[in-house]
Design an enzyme around this catalytic site. Structure first.
Site, PDB file in Angstrom:
ATOM      1  N   LYS A 174     -49.807  -0.603   2.038  1.00 25.88           N
ATOM      2  CA  LYS A 174     -48.434  -0.226   1.703  1.00 25.88           C
ATOM      3  C   LYS A 174     -48.369   0.341   0.286  1.00 25.88           C
ATOM      4  O   LYS A 174     -48.690  -0.346  -0.676  1.00 25.88           O
ATOM      5  CB  LYS A 174     -47.503  -1.439   1.772  1.00 25.88           C
ATOM      6  CG  LYS A 174     -46.043  -1.024   1.569  1.00 25.88           C
ATOM      7  CD  LYS A 174     -45.101  -2.200   1.440  1.00 25.88           C
ATOM      8  CE  LYS A 174     -44.915  -2.621   0.001  1.00 25.88           C
ATOM      9  NZ  LYS A 174     -44.330  -1.582  -0.859  1.00 25.88           N
ATOM     10  N   GLY A 234     -50.166  -5.033  -8.899  1.00 23.90           N
ATOM     11  CA  GLY A 234     -48.745  -4.937  -9.223  1.00 23.90           C
ATOM     12  C   GLY A 234     -48.411  -5.909 -10.337  1.00 23.90           C
ATOM     13  O   GLY A 234     -49.273  -6.255 -11.151  1.00 23.90           O
ATOM     14  N   SER A 235     -47.162  -6.379 -10.323  1.00 26.51           N
ATOM     15  CA  SER A 235     -46.718  -7.211 -11.442  1.00 26.51           C
ATOM     16  C   SER A 235     -47.258  -8.633 -11.324  1.00 26.51           C
ATOM     17  O   SER A 235     -47.531  -9.124 -10.223  1.00 26.51           O
ATOM     18  CB  SER A 235     -45.191  -7.240 -11.477  1.00 26.51           C
ATOM     19  OG  SER A 235     -44.717  -7.796 -10.277  1.00 26.51           O
ATOM     20  N   THR A 236     -47.357  -9.296 -12.455  1.00 23.38           N
ATOM     21  CA  THR A 236     -47.838 -10.676 -12.476  1.00 23.38           C
ATOM     22  C   THR A 236     -46.888 -11.582 -11.699  1.00 23.38           C
ATOM     23  O   THR A 236     -47.328 -12.486 -10.984  1.00 23.38           O
ATOM     24  CB  THR A 236     -48.000 -11.136 -13.943  1.00 23.38           C
ATOM     25  OG1 THR A 236     -48.991 -10.290 -14.543  1.00 23.38           O
ATOM     26  CG2 THR A 236     -48.459 -12.571 -14.050  1.00 23.38           C
ATOM     27  N   GLY A 285     -47.624 -11.176  -8.094  1.00 24.83           N
ATOM     28  CA  GLY A 285     -48.954 -11.742  -7.864  1.00 24.83           C
ATOM     29  C   GLY A 285     -48.886 -13.256  -7.726  1.00 24.83           C
ATOM     30  O   GLY A 285     -49.526 -13.848  -6.845  1.00 24.83           O
ATOM     31  N   GLU A 309     -54.794  -7.703  -9.091  1.00 24.89           N
ATOM     32  CA  GLU A 309     -54.934  -6.926 -10.334  1.00 24.89           C
ATOM     33  C   GLU A 309     -53.524  -6.778 -10.876  1.00 24.89           C
ATOM     34  O   GLU A 309     -52.718  -6.061 -10.298  1.00 24.89           O
ATOM     35  CB  GLU A 309     -55.608  -5.583 -10.033  1.00 24.89           C
ATOM     36  CG  GLU A 309     -56.217  -4.952 -11.269  1.00 24.89           C
ATOM     37  CD  GLU A 309     -55.326  -3.922 -11.889  1.00 24.89           C
ATOM     38  OE1 GLU A 309     -54.596  -4.285 -12.849  1.00 24.89           O
ATOM     39  OE2 GLU A 309     -55.346  -2.777 -11.428  1.00 24.89           O
ATOM     40  N   CYS A 321     -51.725  -0.373 -16.387  1.00 25.45           N
ATOM     41  CA  CYS A 321     -51.807  -1.813 -16.680  1.00 25.45           C
ATOM     42  C   CYS A 321     -52.805  -2.084 -17.801  1.00 25.45           C
ATOM     43  O   CYS A 321     -52.697  -3.079 -18.499  1.00 25.45           O
ATOM     44  CB  CYS A 321     -52.127  -2.629 -15.440  1.00 25.45           C
ATOM     45  SG  CYS A 321     -52.980  -1.729 -14.182  1.00 25.45           S
ATOM     46  N   GLU A 379     -45.520  -7.336 -21.306  1.00 28.24           N
ATOM     47  CA  GLU A 379     -45.901  -5.998 -20.849  1.00 28.24           C
ATOM     48  C   GLU A 379     -44.644  -5.124 -20.719  1.00 28.24           C
ATOM     49  O   GLU A 379     -43.679  -5.506 -20.071  1.00 28.24           O
ATOM     50  CB  GLU A 379     -46.596  -6.100 -19.490  1.00 28.24           C
ATOM     51  CG  GLU A 379     -47.152  -4.771 -19.036  1.00 28.24           C
ATOM     52  CD  GLU A 379     -47.867  -4.855 -17.688  1.00 28.24           C
ATOM     53  OE1 GLU A 379     -47.376  -5.549 -16.791  1.00 28.24           O
ATOM     54  OE2 GLU A 379     -48.920  -4.205 -17.565  1.00 28.24           O
TER      55      GLU A 379
HETATM   56  P1  ADP Z   1     -44.187  -3.020 -10.334  1.00 29.34           P
HETATM   57  O1  ADP Z   1     -43.486  -3.753 -11.405  1.00 29.34           O
HETATM   58  O2  ADP Z   1     -45.465  -2.383 -10.716  1.00 29.34           O
HETATM   59  O3  ADP Z   1     -43.297  -2.196  -9.461  1.00 29.34           O
HETATM   60  P2  ADP Z   1     -44.311  -4.912  -8.207  1.00 29.34           P
HETATM   61  O4  ADP Z   1     -45.200  -6.102  -8.231  1.00 29.34           O
HETATM   62  O5  ADP Z   1     -42.846  -5.110  -8.141  1.00 29.34           O
HETATM   63  O6  ADP Z   1     -44.800  -4.115  -9.456  1.00 29.34           O
HETATM   64  O7  ADP Z   1     -44.721  -3.940  -7.013  1.00 29.34           O
HETATM   65  C1  ADP Z   1     -46.037  -3.670  -6.648  1.00 29.34           C
HETATM   66  C2  ADP Z   1     -46.112  -3.625  -5.137  1.00 29.34           C
HETATM   67  O8  ADP Z   1     -45.797  -4.908  -4.609  1.00 29.34           O
HETATM   68  C3  ADP Z   1     -45.129  -2.657  -4.495  1.00 29.34           C
HETATM   69  O9  ADP Z   1     -45.771  -2.010  -3.414  1.00 29.34           O
HETATM   70  C4  ADP Z   1     -44.017  -3.571  -4.020  1.00 29.34           C
HETATM   71  O10 ADP Z   1     -43.282  -3.042  -2.929  1.00 29.34           O
HETATM   72  C5  ADP Z   1     -44.789  -4.807  -3.602  1.00 29.34           C
HETATM   73  N1  ADP Z   1     -44.027  -6.059  -3.588  1.00 29.34           N
HETATM   74  C6  ADP Z   1     -42.907  -6.368  -4.281  1.00 29.34           C
HETATM   75  N2  ADP Z   1     -42.502  -7.629  -4.008  1.00 29.34           N
HETATM   76  C7  ADP Z   1     -43.420  -8.158  -3.131  1.00 29.34           C
HETATM   77  C8  ADP Z   1     -43.588  -9.436  -2.484  1.00 29.34           C
HETATM   78  N3  ADP Z   1     -42.738 -10.440  -2.687  1.00 29.34           N
HETATM   79  N4  ADP Z   1     -44.652  -9.602  -1.677  1.00 29.34           N
HETATM   80  C9  ADP Z   1     -45.548  -8.612  -1.493  1.00 29.34           C
HETATM   81  N5  ADP Z   1     -45.433  -7.398  -2.052  1.00 29.34           N
HETATM   82  C10 ADP Z   1     -44.396  -7.156  -2.872  1.00 29.34           C
END
Ligand code: ADP
Length: 490
Positions: A196, A248-250, A253, A270, A304, A401
């Site tokens: 995705k 993605g974001s911590t 994660g 990551e 990042c 960050e």
């Molecule tokens: P950023 O701040 O870089 O947008 P996110 O962590 O919000 O980081 O998003 C990174 C990815 O994780 C995106 O593809 C987003 O749709 C997906 N995402 C956001 N929330 C969730 C969740 N609860 N579970 C799994 N994936 C998620």
């Protein structure tokens, strides 16, 4: 550091500008609407819902994108499972590698199209998508194609075997490159994939889906579905998934880690970063300044591993800061599709608001701000390159960050002091060291708690070298031989 007076814009204007050099978009073919790529075909989402993806530099809609609901996620995982059980899991590595090589070559052939779409959908300068993102994405497929039939040599006497279905969730800062980082090692090791892309940058992943369909890869080996956090959460929660790879974001994660606790799912994360870029008095200063600029303003700071905390040895601080300001004045901010542009658009309105919020926090914390005096486009989401001087370890702008073109500056006197400060942060993804002395480099690289440490360079990537973090920057490595391991059991 000496307290700076109210910053005045420096006038380094040369009195002339580059003529516009926009990349052509004539050869780009975008559909009005994109469906979900499941089982080798584009299929409508079960709920019939779509969202818009826009160009952040113009705020214009580019296409409607399907929202995958739980049912669709299930369909995609089932398609991946079927492909794993019937074809891909059994295929000899030498055969798998042919498909992966073909994907790599096709990305190369269509590199220009991918670069332009990447810049339109994500806002990054065409120079970067053309010279970095897309060639590196192709190189990752080339590199991992080479490993597919050599896994027994990579891990001798360990009898590596694939895991099954990998759910892969990626962010918006390097959309195609992140897809390549995840898909290529998964395929090389014999796994199938449901991927995705991020909701603001789905287009190159969907173009990759078209390319994968055209490449003849067996149906269901790679499935690409779109949607926001709910779709990602449904992927993570699906019982048919064996492995999750997330960038993605911590915060997200941590959510993922909690939600799979007690299951057998393997996980690599990551996450965020707040890298220290350290300049010693003996460093080649002009080269270092270029490295700092590249480290934080490259891709609008949407990296990042961005070198967002600058540490300068005290006796060269004034000169480095002067050179830095001077160089910032020459940066061109504007149309991502213009080949002269250094800094493109911030990826989304929300991200711009986050960055502006942090700039305000920095001012409220008492740091001195300096922004280059470049002209800004009237429309779209843009942010001026920004420095914060007189910052301290406790400032939020130093600890958190920002993910934007914002650099904090601190000075130091001794190696011990700078190591202490550089490591005193929740993250540990990357760092940079600038010095003429090899022994100093070795001393620092072994003591900085960061997954990647660049010496006398910054933001250099290569498919053969592993990338990943410590602490709240996540775990697991992507790239290189190490990048195969999270997709194998022994
Ligand atoms: P950023 O701040 O870089 O947008 P996110 O962590 O919000 O980081 O998003 C990174 C990815 O994780 C995106 O593809 C987003 O749709 C997906 N995402 C956001 N929330 C969730 C969740 N609860 N579970 C799994 N994936 C998620």
């Amino acid at each position: 550091m000496k307290k700076n007076k109210t910053p005045k814009p420096l006038n380094f204007s040369t009195g002339w500008d580059y003529a516009p050099a926009p990349e052509s978009t004539d050869h780009i073919k975008l559909e009005k609407q994109y469906d979900l790529f499941i089982g080798g075909k584009f299929v409508k989402p079960s709920g019939g819902k779509y969202f818009d993806t826009i160009n952040p530099a113009t705020e214009k809609k580019l296409a409607s994108i399907a929202i995958a609901e739980t049912k669709d996620v299930d369909k995609a995982v089932q398609a991946a499972r079927k492909a794993y059980d019937t074809v891909w899991g059994k295929m000899p590595g030498a055969e798998r590698s042919k498909y992966i090589f073909r994907i790599a070559r096709m990305i190369q052939e269509r590199a220009r199209e991918f670069s332009v779409i990447e810049s339109m959908d994500g806002g990054k300068p065409i120079r970067e998508s053309r010279d970095i993102d897309i060639p590196l994405a192709a190189n990752h497929f080339f590199y991992y194609a080479g490993w597919a039939d050599k896994l027994n040599y990579a891990f001798p006497n360990r009898k590596p075997s694939s895991l099954g279905v990998a759910a892969q969730i990626i962010p918006w800062n390097f959309p195609l490159l992140m897809a390549a980082w995840k898909i290529a090692p998964a395929l090389a090791t014999g796994n199938t994939v449901v991927l995705k892309p991020a909701e603001t940058t789905p287009l190159t992943a969907l173009k990759l889906a078209e390319l994968i369909r055209d490449s003849g890869l067996p149906d269901g080996v790679v499935n690409i579905i779109t949607g926001a956090g709910n779709t990602g959460a449904a992927m993570v929660g699906h019982t048919g998934v064996d492995k999750i790879a997330f960038t993605g974001s911590t915060d997200v994660g941590k959510l993922i880690q909690k939600s799979i606790a007690g299951t057998n799912k393997k996980l690599t994360l990551e996450l965020g970063g707040k890298a220290a870029n350290i300049i010693f008095e003996d460093a080649p200063l002009d080269q270092a300044v270029e490295g700092i600029i590249n480290g934080i303003f490259f891709n609008q700071g949407h990296v990042c591993c961005a070198g967002s905390r600058l540490f300068i040895q005290e006796n060269v601080a004034d000169i480095v800061i002067r050179k830095l300001k001077q160089r910032m004045e020459t940066l061109i901010i504007g149309d991502p599709l213009d080949k002269n542009t250094d800094i493109g658009a911030i990826n989304s309105k929300e991200q711009l608001q986050t960055i502006l919020k942090y700039i305000q926090i920095g001012k409220n914390e008492g740091a001195d701000i300096y922004q280059s005096s470049c002209s800004m486009p009237a429309k779209g989401f843009f942010c001026k390159p920004t420095l914060f001087l007189n910052t301290s370890q406790s400032h939020r702008i130093v600890q958190e960050e920002i993910f934007g073109p914002v650099l904090t500056i601190q000075t130091f006197r001794t190696i011990e002091e700078v190591i202490e400060k550089a490591n005193n942060i929740p993250y540990g993804l990357s760092a940079g060291v600038w010095t003429d002395k090899g022994s100093k480099i070795f001393n620092l690289t072994s003591r900085l708690r960061a997954g990647v440490v660049w010496a006398n360079t910054y933001n250099k990537f290569d498919p053969t070298s592993p990338f990943g973090g410590y602490k709240e920057s996540g775990f697991g490595r992507e790239g290189g031989l190490h990048g195969l391991m999270p997709y194998l059991k022994f």
